[in-house]
Design an enzyme around this catalytic site. Structure first.
Site, PDB file in Angstrom:
ATOM      1  N   GLU A  23       5.308 -10.440  14.455  1.00  0.00           N
ATOM      2  CA  GLU A  23       4.811 -10.981  15.715  1.00  0.00           C
ATOM      3  C   GLU A  23       5.077 -12.478  15.809  1.00  0.00           C
ATOM      4  OE1 GLU A  23       0.782 -10.806  18.468  1.00  0.00           O
ATOM      5  OE2 GLU A  23       0.829  -9.822  16.515  1.00  0.00           O
ATOM      6  N   ARG A  56       0.809  -1.221   0.000  1.00  0.00           N
ATOM      7  CA  ARG A  56       0.000   0.000   0.000  1.00  0.00           C
ATOM      8  C   ARG A  56       0.838   1.264   0.000  1.00  0.00           C
ATOM      9  NH1 ARG A  56      -2.716  -3.873   2.878  1.00  0.00           N
ATOM     10  NH2 ARG A  56      -1.689  -3.218   4.777  1.00  0.00           N
TER      11      ARG A  56
END
Length: 187
Positions: free
Chosen positions: A107, A70
C-alpha cells in the site's frame, strides 16, 4: 470434533480468529490467526482440512512452499503430514545461499521476497501456502519466483481470504486457483 461441511469448519475456525482493530494502522481490522495455533485441537483440525484436500491424487503437489512468515507454520506442517519437502520463501536478506528475488507493491512502498535457486526443480508441482490473502501481492510474488525456476504452482492456499481487498480476485484472474477456509468481509 467432527465437522460435516465446509461451512461448519469455517464457522468453527472463525470463532478462533481474533480481530485486532486499528493494527498495524488506523482503520485496519487485523485478522490474527495465532489463537488457531495455540489450541491443539483447533490447530489439528485446521491442518487436517488442508491435508485432506492435498492428499487427493489430482491435487497432490510434489513440494509445499510457504510464504514468510506465517505461511511457514501451516505450510511446513502440511508438507510434513503429506510426506513432502518444504520450501521457504523469505523476506529479502534472510536466505544464506544463492537466491532469486521478486519485488512487489505494498500500500505504501514495496517489499521483496527471495527463494533459493535450488529450492524447486523444473516441472515440480508446488502448493503455495500463506495464512491470509489480502491484496495478493505476496502470493503473486511467490508464484513468480517458483515459476521462474520452472515449477508449476498448482494452487494457492490460505486460511483466510479478505475478498474486499481484491487479492483473491486478482490471483484467480491471473490463473492461480485458490483454496481458503474462511472469508471475512471488510478490511
Amino acid at each position: 470434533m467432527t465437522h460435516s461441511s465446509p461451512d461448519d469448519l469455517a464457522q468453527y475456525l472463525t470463532q478462533h480468529i481474533r480481530t485486532v482493530p486499528d493494527w498495524p494502522a488506523p482503520g485496519v481490522q487485523f485478522r490474527d490467526i495465532t489463537p488457531l495455533l495455540q489450541d491443539a485441537a483447533v490447530f489439528q483440525r485446521l491442518v487436517a482440512a488442508f491435508v485432506a484436500r492435498y492428499q487427493a491424487p489430482e491435487r497432490r503437489p510434489d513440494v509445499v512452499a510457504g510464504l514468510d512468515a506465517r505461511g511457514f507454520i501451516l505450510g511446513a506442517v502440511v508438507a510434513h503430514e503429506l510426506g513432502l519437502g518444504f520450501v521457504p520463501i523469505r523476506k529479502k536478506g534472510k536466505l544464506p545461499f544463492t537466491t532469486i528475488e521478486e519485488t512487489y507493491a505494498l500500500e505504501y512502498g514495496s517489499a521483496t521476497v527471495e527463494l533459493h535457486t535450488d529450492a524447486v526443480q523444473a516441472g515440480q508441482r508446488v502448493l503455495l501456502v500463506d495464512d491470509l490473502i489480502a491484496t495478493g501481492g505476496t502470493m503473486l510474488a511467490g508464484q513468480r519466483l517458483l515459476e521462474r525456476l520452472g515449477a508449476t504452482v498448482i494452487e494457492g492456499a490460505a486460511i483466510v481470504d479478505l475478498p474486499e481487498l481484491g487479492g483473491s480476485a486478482r490471483l484467480k484472474a491471473g490463473g492461480l486457483p485458490l483454496f481458503t477456509l474462511v472469508e471475512f468481509a471488510g478490511h
